[in-house]
Structures are given as structure tokens and as C-alpha cells.
Design an enzyme around this catalytic site. Structure first.
Site, PDB file in Angstrom:
ATOM      1  N   ARG A 146       0.745  -1.101  -0.353  1.00 13.58           N
ATOM      2  CA  ARG A 146       0.262  -0.416   0.359  1.00 13.58           C
ATOM      3  C   ARG A 146       0.987   1.193  -0.136  1.00 13.58           C
ATOM      4  NH1 ARG A 146      -3.267  -3.038  -1.236  1.00 13.58           N
ATOM      5  NH2 ARG A 146      -4.982  -4.130  -0.576  1.00 13.58           N
ATOM      6  N   GLU A 186      -4.857   6.695  -5.505  1.00 11.22           N
ATOM      7  CA  GLU A 186      -4.445   5.578  -7.365  1.00 11.22           C
ATOM      8  C   GLU A 186      -6.254   5.959  -7.409  1.00 11.22           C
ATOM      9  OE1 GLU A 186      -4.303   1.431  -5.947  1.00 11.22           O
ATOM     10  OE2 GLU A 186      -2.649   2.169  -4.859  1.00 11.22           O
ATOM     11  N   HIS A 233      -1.507  -0.312 -10.237  1.00 10.52           N
ATOM     12  CA  HIS A 233      -1.951  -1.585  -8.546  1.00 10.52           C
ATOM     13  C   HIS A 233      -2.885  -3.160  -9.003  1.00 10.52           C
ATOM     14  CE1 HIS A 233      -3.833  -1.574  -4.693  1.00 10.52           C
ATOM     15  NE2 HIS A 233      -3.284  -2.984  -4.922  1.00 10.52           N
TER      16      HIS A 233
HETATM   17  C1  8YV Z   1      -6.339  -5.915  -4.770  1.00 10.67           C
HETATM   18  C2  8YV Z   1      -4.524  -5.758  -3.799  1.00 10.67           C
HETATM   19  O1  8YV Z   1      -7.745  -7.058  -4.906  1.00 10.67           O
HETATM   20  O2  8YV Z   1      -5.266  -8.433  -3.083  1.00 10.67           O
HETATM   21  C3  8YV Z   1      -5.191  -6.711  -2.500  1.00 10.67           C
HETATM   22  O3  8YV Z   1      -5.060  -6.579  -1.067  1.00 10.67           O
HETATM   23  O4  8YV Z   1      -4.143  -5.061  -3.220  1.00 10.67           O
HETATM   24  C4  8YV Z   1      -5.357  -6.363  -5.383  1.00 10.67           C
HETATM   25  O5  8YV Z   1      -4.559  -7.889  -4.955  1.00 10.67           O
HETATM   26  C5  8YV Z   1      -6.792  -5.077  -6.026  1.00 10.67           C
HETATM   27  O6  8YV Z   1      -6.586  -3.858  -6.538  1.00 10.67           O
HETATM   28  C6  8YV Z   1      -8.183  -5.154  -6.559  1.00 10.67           C
HETATM   29  O7  8YV Z   1      -8.946  -4.853  -5.687  1.00 10.67           O
END
Ligand code: 8YV
Length: 329
Positions: free
Chosen positions: A240, A269, A288
Site C-alpha cells: 500500500r 490511486e 496496482h
Molecule cells: C486488489 C490488492 O485485489 O488484494 C489486495 O489487497 O491490493 C489487490 O490485489 C485489487 O486492487 C483489487 O481490489
């Protein structure tokens, strides 16, 4: 019919995956694939929902819980759940589910790819060829940093960390890790070494962030931390954005405190084209896409459906976040 539960899905997902829900419940869905559901619509839908299938873009907070008097489960299409107030959900006995495991290898592939792209300057290299700038050869033309036999420091050693470590060991890297809890079995199984945060930061050639975003990890990477890294080291973040103080990261990249960064995540984002990070040659930026393979995104959607159907049928879901709720049942 009147007693059918109501499930609201906050993004347009393929009918082929979601149709299972129709057999059991009335299903409402935000009809855009690329635009998040506006807050007022979400709150309105939440009022009547027994279940929500949410994306990271939705804030699931007290305001939402206050209006959702029927809500029993929130299934988040992500392994992370920093968009959800889990404590508040637990108080209200609302089950929160995420999508671990199914995305582990796909995210590890992306993390390691980003490391390779950053260290070996692959984006610059592709651009040079595409832009017709490959005119000659010189000894250090697009010379990057080696990956093999270098030290990778993984901050946050969960299942994705272990999967990245396996890939790194295949490249003959030495792997250090730092985690809240030390993991002796992982050390024995994989041959990785535990390090204090400071040791990891000082000794790694590649620092990879994989921790969840929590009160403890927010702002973990500051000017002081970047200063302690080797000037030749790379910072890779697929977790993150806010785990690093973005302005401090920009400072470290500009001042040469670190050699470069590979980033799949940002404070806000999507980031705009004129974002300061995108003005720097030593940054590789991705939108992302850690878990973004067709197979994995489909598996994540299926898991969300499984979890919702389990809770609505009074069964234990596969991957609850607030597991405590089930110990009491
Ligand atoms: C999200 C992610 O799934 O799983 C997570 O925590 O950051 C990504 O894999 C993606 O951005 C869809 O919400």
C-alpha cells in the site's frame, strides 16, 4: 420471494461468475466496470443489503454500518482490507471476508517482475527501442544492477512474502525478512534469515514491502529510513502506498539516497500523469496490478461469492477476517 436476501455488488463483475448468487438471492450490481460506485448510491444500497461484495475503492465504515441494518457479511475483493473498519464490523457481528491464498503466486510473480524491471532498467530499455533512440552501443549503455547474488529484504513475511522468497532463491539471492512475529519454520523451510528492521534496511539491495496497511505500518518508511538504506538499493512496494511517506520517498529518489523505486501502489490511486514520482527516471510505476491475472481475479470473485453464500446460509465462510466471530458461535 419477499424473503430472499439482497446482495449488492459494487462493481460490474462477469455474469458467469456472479450468476450463482442469483439462485439464492436478489442481486443488485453497480453497472460500471471502471468507475467506483458513488457513495450516495452505495449507502442507499447498503440500507437493504444482507451482503456486500466490495472493492478496495469502497470505504466500509461506521457511517455505512449505521444505515445497513440487515448487513451480515462484507466480502472484499482483495487480500487487504484497510478500506474496512473491521473492529466496528466485529462489534456489530458483521462478518468481513477477504481473498487470501488465491492471489499469492500471482502477486508474488508481479512483485518479482517489478524488482527485475527496476533493477535492470527494463522500462527505460523498452522505451529506448520503441522511441528509435537505440543508435549505438557503449559499455554502460542501459547498465542496471544485478539481481542474482544480491540481498533481498522482505518487510512483511506472510504467504506472499514466502512465495517471493522462493522466486528470489531461484535467482541465487540472499533473503532477509522482517516480520512482527519471527517465523522459525519459514527460516528452516526456505533458508531465509530473520533481521531486525534496521539490519534489513541497511543490508538489503532490494527492500520489498509486503505488509498490510495498519496504524503501525502507516508511514513506516521515512527520510530517516531511506537514509539508512544503501545508496545503491531499490525500494519496491506492492503493498500500500501510505506505508512510505510519499514526499520522503520522492526526496530520497531525487537526492540519490536510494537508487530507484518500483511501485505498484500509491497514496492516491490512480495517480495523475504529472505526479512528481512519474517525473523521475529511476521510478518504475505500475497501476496496482499485483493480483491482476484473469485466472486470479476470477478466483477472487468466486471466493467472494463462496463467502457470501456461506454466511447467508449460516455456515462458516472460507476466509473470514474477523475469525473471532466464529469461535463464539
Ligand atoms: C486488489 C490488492 O485485489 O488484494 C489486495 O489487497 O491490493 C489487490 O490485489 C485489487 O486492487 C483489487 O481490489
Amino acid at each position: 420471494m419477499a424473503n430472499k436476501p439482497y446482495i449488492y455488488v459494487t462493481r460490474k463483475l462477469p455474469e458467469s461468475v456472479i450468476s450463482r448468487l442469483n439462485n439464492f438471492a436478489e442481486v443488485g450490481m453497480w453497472n460500471r466496470e471502471e468507475t467506483p460506485v458513488p457513495r450516495n448510491i452505495l449507502l442507499n444500497e447498503a440500507k437493504k443489503a444482507d451482503a456486500l461484495l466490495t472493492m478496495l475503492s469502497e470505504k466500509v465504515d461506521t457511517e455505512l454500518f449505521e444505515v445497513s441494518t440487515n448487513l451480515k457479511v462484507v466480502a472484499n475483493l482483495a487480500v487487504g482490507f484497510d478500506n474496512i473498519d473491521v473492529e466496528e464490523a466485529t462489534k456489530r457481528k458483521i462478518v468481513v471476508c477477504n481473498t487470501p491464498d488465491v492471489l499469492t503466486d500471482t502477486t508474488a510473480d508481479l512483485a518479482f517482475s517489478l524488482l527485475l524491471m527496476t533493477g535492470r532498467r527494463l522500462v527505460e530499455a523498452v522505451d529506448v527501442v520503441r522511441n528509435g533512440e537505440w543508435k549505438s552501443w557503449s559499455p554502460y549503455f542501459l547498465a542496471g544492477s544485478d539481481i542474482h547474488h544480491k540481498t533481498l529484504g522482505i518487510v512483511g513475511m506472510g504467504s506472499i512474502g514466502e512465495a517471493v522468497a522462493k522466486r528470489a532463491l531461484g535467482f541465487d539471492m540472499q533473503v532477509l525478512y522482517h516480520n512482527r512475529n519471527r517465523k522459525p519454520e519459514t527460516e528452516t523451510k526456505l533458508g531465509v534469515e530473520y533481521a531486525s528492521f534496521n539490519k534489513l534496511i541497511e543490508q538489503s539491495d532490494y527492500v520489498l514491502v509486503l505488509t498490510p496497511l495498519t496504524k503501525e505500518t502507516k508511514g513506516m518508511f521515512t527520510k530517516d529510513v531511506f537514509k539508512k538504506m544503501k545508496k545503491s538499493a531499490f525500494f519496491i512496494n506492492v503493498a500500500r502506498g501510505p506505508i512510505a511517506v510519499e514526499s520522503d520517498l520522492i526526496w530520497a529518489l531525487k537526492e540519490g539516497e536510494i537508487a530507484g523505486a518500483g511501485l505498484d501502489v500509491f497514496d492516491q490511486e490512480p495517480i495523475s500523469q504529472d505526479h512528481p514520482l512519474l517525473q523521475l527516471d529511476n521510478v518504475v510505476a505500475l497501476p496496482h496490478i499485483g493480483s491482476a491475472s484473469v485466472e486470479t481475479r476470477t478466483a477472487m470473485m468466486k471466493l467472494c461469492c463462496d463467502n457470501i453464500l456461506a454466511v447467508l446460509n449460516n455456515e462458516k465462510p472460507k476466509t473470514p477476517v474477523n475469525k473471532d466471530l466464529f469461535q463464539k458461535i
